[in-house]
Design an enzyme around this catalytic site. Sequence first.
Site, PDB file in Angstrom:
ATOM      1  N   ILE A  95      79.458  58.090  14.266  1.00 35.04           N
ATOM      2  CA  ILE A  95      79.531  59.103  15.318  1.00 35.04           C
ATOM      3  C   ILE A  95      79.410  60.418  14.567  1.00 35.04           C
ATOM      4  CG2 ILE A  95      80.899  60.269  17.078  1.00 35.04           C
ATOM      5  CD1 ILE A  95      82.218  57.654  17.778  1.00 35.04           C
ATOM      6  N   TYR A  96      78.253  61.026  14.633  1.00 31.38           N
ATOM      7  CA  TYR A  96      77.992  62.285  13.947  1.00 31.38           C
ATOM      8  C   TYR A  96      77.803  63.378  14.991  1.00 31.38           C
ATOM      9  CZ  TYR A  96      77.031  60.017   9.396  1.00 31.38           C
ATOM     10  OH  TYR A  96      77.113  59.332   8.215  1.00 31.38           O
ATOM     11  N   GLY A 107      82.003  64.108  20.577  1.00 24.84           N
ATOM     12  CA  GLY A 107      82.444  62.890  19.902  1.00 24.84           C
ATOM     13  C   GLY A 107      83.161  61.957  20.866  1.00 24.84           C
ATOM     14  N   ASN A 134      89.275  61.528   5.490  1.00 29.75           N
ATOM     15  CA  ASN A 134      88.731  62.226   6.658  1.00 29.75           C
ATOM     16  C   ASN A 134      89.798  62.227   7.754  1.00 29.75           C
ATOM     17  OD1 ASN A 134      87.242  63.337   8.738  1.00 29.75           O
ATOM     18  ND2 ASN A 134      85.480  61.980   8.474  1.00 29.75           N
ATOM     19  N   TYR A 141      90.448  58.856  16.047  1.00 28.56           N
ATOM     20  CA  TYR A 141      90.433  57.433  16.379  1.00 28.56           C
ATOM     21  C   TYR A 141      91.823  56.935  16.755  1.00 28.56           C
ATOM     22  CZ  TYR A 141      85.667  57.546  14.678  1.00 28.56           C
ATOM     23  OH  TYR A 141      84.347  57.851  14.514  1.00 28.56           O
ATOM     24  N   LYS A 143      94.163  58.682  18.208  1.00 28.34           N
ATOM     25  CA  LYS A 143      94.400  59.216  19.555  1.00 28.34           C
ATOM     26  C   LYS A 143      93.724  58.346  20.611  1.00 28.34           C
ATOM     27  CE  LYS A 143      91.921  62.467  21.281  1.00 28.34           C
ATOM     28  NZ  LYS A 143      91.097  63.453  21.818  1.00 28.34           N
TER      29      LYS A 143
END
Length: 177
Positions: A95-96, A107, A134, A141, A143
Amino acid sequence: MIEIKKAILSDLSIIQNISKQSFTETFAAINTPENMAKYLEESFNTSQLTSEINNPDSPFYIAFWEKQPVGYLKLNFGNAQTEAIKDNAFEIQRIYVLQDFHGKKIGQLLLDKAIQIAQQEAVDYIWLGVWEENLRAIQFYNKNGFVTFDKHIFVLGNEEQTDLLMKLKITNKTASL
Protein backbone atom coordinates in the site's frame (compact mmCIF):
# COMPACT_ATOMS: atom_id res chain seq x y z
CA MET A 1 -12.81 12.97 -4.74
CA ILE A 2 -10.89 9.71 -4.53
CA GLU A 3 -11.37 6.99 -7.11
CA ILE A 4 -9.82 3.51 -7.06
CA LYS A 5 -9.46 1.56 -10.29
CA LYS A 6 -7.88 -1.74 -11.21
CA ALA A 7 -4.57 -1.22 -12.97
CA ILE A 8 -3.68 -2.59 -16.40
CA LEU A 9 -0.35 -2.75 -18.21
CA SER A 10 -0.80 0.74 -19.69
CA ASP A 11 -0.65 2.01 -16.08
CA LEU A 12 2.95 0.78 -15.75
CA SER A 13 4.56 4.24 -15.67
CA ILE A 14 2.07 5.41 -13.02
CA ILE A 15 2.87 2.42 -10.81
CA GLN A 16 6.60 2.81 -11.42
CA ASN A 17 6.57 6.52 -10.52
CA ILE A 18 4.48 6.05 -7.38
CA SER A 19 6.66 3.09 -6.32
CA LYS A 20 9.93 4.95 -6.63
CA GLN A 21 8.68 8.20 -5.12
CA SER A 22 6.78 6.64 -2.22
CA PHE A 23 9.55 4.18 -1.33
CA THR A 24 12.15 6.96 -1.44
CA GLU A 25 10.02 9.34 0.65
CA THR A 26 9.44 6.66 3.26
CA PHE A 27 12.82 4.97 3.53
CA ALA A 28 15.65 7.10 2.05
CA ALA A 29 16.43 8.96 5.27
CA ILE A 30 17.13 5.73 7.18
CA ASN A 31 18.93 3.63 4.55
CA THR A 32 22.12 4.12 2.58
CA PRO A 33 21.87 5.70 -0.87
CA GLU A 34 23.55 2.59 -2.34
CA ASN A 35 21.00 0.21 -0.82
CA MET A 36 18.12 2.45 -1.86
CA ALA A 37 19.39 2.71 -5.46
CA LYS A 38 19.91 -1.05 -5.69
CA TYR A 39 16.44 -1.84 -4.32
CA LEU A 40 14.67 0.72 -6.51
CA GLU A 41 16.40 -0.62 -9.63
CA GLU A 42 15.75 -4.29 -8.82
CA SER A 43 12.17 -3.92 -7.63
CA PHE A 44 10.70 -1.18 -9.79
CA ASN A 45 12.38 -1.57 -13.17
CA THR A 46 10.14 -1.84 -16.24
CA SER A 47 10.68 -5.56 -16.73
CA GLN A 48 9.95 -6.44 -13.08
CA LEU A 49 6.80 -4.32 -12.86
CA THR A 50 5.55 -5.54 -16.25
CA SER A 51 5.84 -9.10 -14.98
CA GLU A 52 3.99 -8.22 -11.77
CA ILE A 53 1.18 -6.35 -13.53
CA ASN A 54 0.74 -9.20 -16.03
CA ASN A 55 0.49 -11.79 -13.24
CA PRO A 56 -3.23 -12.61 -12.81
CA ASP A 57 -2.51 -13.54 -9.16
CA SER A 58 -1.15 -10.04 -8.39
CA PRO A 59 -3.80 -7.39 -9.07
CA PHE A 60 -2.95 -3.70 -8.61
CA TYR A 61 -5.44 -0.96 -7.74
CA ILE A 62 -4.53 2.71 -8.27
CA ALA A 63 -5.94 5.52 -6.13
CA PHE A 64 -6.67 8.80 -7.89
CA TRP A 65 -7.13 12.10 -6.04
CA GLU A 66 -9.02 14.46 -8.36
CA LYS A 67 -7.83 12.36 -11.32
CA GLN A 68 -4.17 12.49 -10.19
CA PRO A 69 -2.61 9.08 -9.34
CA VAL A 70 -1.43 9.27 -5.73
CA GLY A 71 -1.12 5.70 -4.48
CA TYR A 72 -1.75 2.05 -5.13
CA LEU A 73 -2.51 -1.33 -3.62
CA LYS A 74 -0.87 -4.59 -4.73
CA LEU A 75 -2.32 -7.96 -3.69
CA ASN A 76 -0.81 -11.43 -4.08
CA PHE A 77 -2.87 -14.61 -4.29
CA GLY A 78 -1.70 -18.24 -4.36
CA ASN A 79 1.91 -18.77 -5.44
CA ALA A 80 2.42 -15.02 -6.00
CA GLN A 81 2.58 -14.53 -2.22
CA THR A 82 6.03 -13.66 -0.88
CA GLU A 83 5.70 -16.30 1.84
CA ALA A 84 4.46 -19.86 1.40
CA ILE A 85 1.10 -19.28 3.08
CA LYS A 86 -1.06 -22.28 2.21
CA ASP A 87 -4.05 -21.13 4.23
CA ASN A 88 -7.15 -19.58 2.72
CA ALA A 89 -5.54 -16.13 2.65
CA PHE A 90 -3.90 -13.54 0.43
CA GLU A 91 -1.15 -10.97 0.88
CA ILE A 92 -1.20 -7.21 0.71
CA GLN A 93 2.30 -6.69 -0.69
CA ARG A 94 2.13 -2.91 -1.04
CA ILE A 95 0.00 0.00 0.00
CA TYR A 96 1.96 2.98 -1.29
CA VAL A 97 0.69 6.55 -0.96
CA LEU A 98 2.67 9.62 -1.96
CA GLN A 99 3.75 11.63 1.09
CA ASP A 100 1.85 14.78 0.04
CA PHE A 101 -1.35 12.75 0.30
CA HIS A 102 -0.79 11.16 3.71
CA GLY A 103 -3.60 11.97 6.11
CA LYS A 104 -6.24 12.10 3.37
CA LYS A 105 -7.56 8.55 4.05
CA ILE A 106 -6.15 7.15 0.79
CA GLY A 107 -4.29 4.35 2.56
CA GLN A 108 -7.48 3.54 4.47
CA LEU A 109 -9.51 3.39 1.26
CA LEU A 110 -6.93 1.09 -0.33
CA LEU A 111 -6.99 -1.17 2.74
CA ASP A 112 -10.80 -1.12 2.66
CA LYS A 113 -10.60 -2.25 -0.98
CA ALA A 114 -8.42 -5.21 0.07
CA ILE A 115 -10.90 -6.10 2.82
CA GLN A 116 -13.78 -5.90 0.33
CA ILE A 117 -11.91 -8.27 -2.01
CA ALA A 118 -11.17 -10.59 0.91
CA GLN A 119 -14.88 -10.77 1.70
CA GLN A 120 -15.75 -11.42 -1.95
CA GLU A 121 -13.12 -14.16 -2.15
CA ALA A 122 -14.25 -15.58 1.22
CA VAL A 123 -10.70 -15.82 2.59
CA ASP A 124 -10.08 -16.43 6.28
CA TYR A 125 -7.53 -13.63 6.60
CA ILE A 126 -5.29 -11.18 4.79
CA TRP A 127 -1.66 -10.72 5.75
CA LEU A 128 1.26 -8.42 5.06
CA GLY A 129 4.85 -7.70 5.99
CA VAL A 130 5.85 -4.32 7.45
CA TRP A 131 9.33 -3.17 8.45
CA GLU A 132 9.65 -3.29 12.22
CA GLU A 133 10.92 0.32 12.19
CA ASN A 134 8.01 1.68 10.12
CA LEU A 135 6.06 2.69 13.21
CA ARG A 136 3.52 4.80 11.31
CA ALA A 137 2.50 1.81 9.17
CA ILE A 138 2.45 -0.59 12.15
CA GLN A 139 0.16 1.82 14.04
CA PHE A 140 -2.13 2.07 10.99
CA TYR A 141 -2.42 -1.71 10.68
CA ASN A 142 -2.93 -2.18 14.43
CA LYS A 143 -5.71 0.44 14.36
CA ASN A 144 -7.35 -1.61 11.61
CA GLY A 145 -7.27 -4.85 13.60
CA PHE A 146 -4.09 -6.48 12.28
CA VAL A 147 -2.06 -8.57 14.73
CA THR A 148 1.55 -9.68 14.47
CA PHE A 149 1.97 -13.42 13.94
CA ASP A 150 5.56 -13.88 12.73
CA LYS A 151 8.63 -12.20 11.22
CA HIS A 152 10.67 -12.54 8.06
CA ILE A 153 13.81 -11.07 6.56
CA PHE A 154 13.48 -8.35 3.94
CA VAL A 155 16.61 -7.57 1.92
CA LEU A 156 17.20 -3.94 1.01
CA GLY A 157 20.32 -3.70 -1.15
CA ASN A 158 22.92 -5.57 0.87
CA GLU A 159 21.19 -5.16 4.25
CA GLU A 160 18.88 -7.63 5.94
CA GLN A 161 15.97 -6.02 7.76
CA THR A 162 13.20 -7.58 9.82
CA ASP A 163 9.59 -7.32 8.73
CA LEU A 164 6.76 -8.09 11.09
CA LEU A 165 4.15 -10.33 9.52
CA MET A 166 0.67 -9.14 10.44
CA LYS A 167 -2.76 -10.55 9.65
CA LEU A 168 -6.38 -9.53 9.80
CA LYS A 169 -9.09 -12.13 10.31
CA ILE A 170 -11.92 -11.70 7.82
CA THR A 171 -15.46 -12.38 8.94
CA ASN A 172 -18.86 -11.64 7.51
CA LYS A 173 -19.22 -9.09 10.30
CA THR A 174 -16.36 -6.95 8.96
CA ALA A 175 -17.58 -3.44 8.28
CA SER A 176 -19.71 -3.34 5.18
CA LEU A 177 -18.15 -1.37 2.37
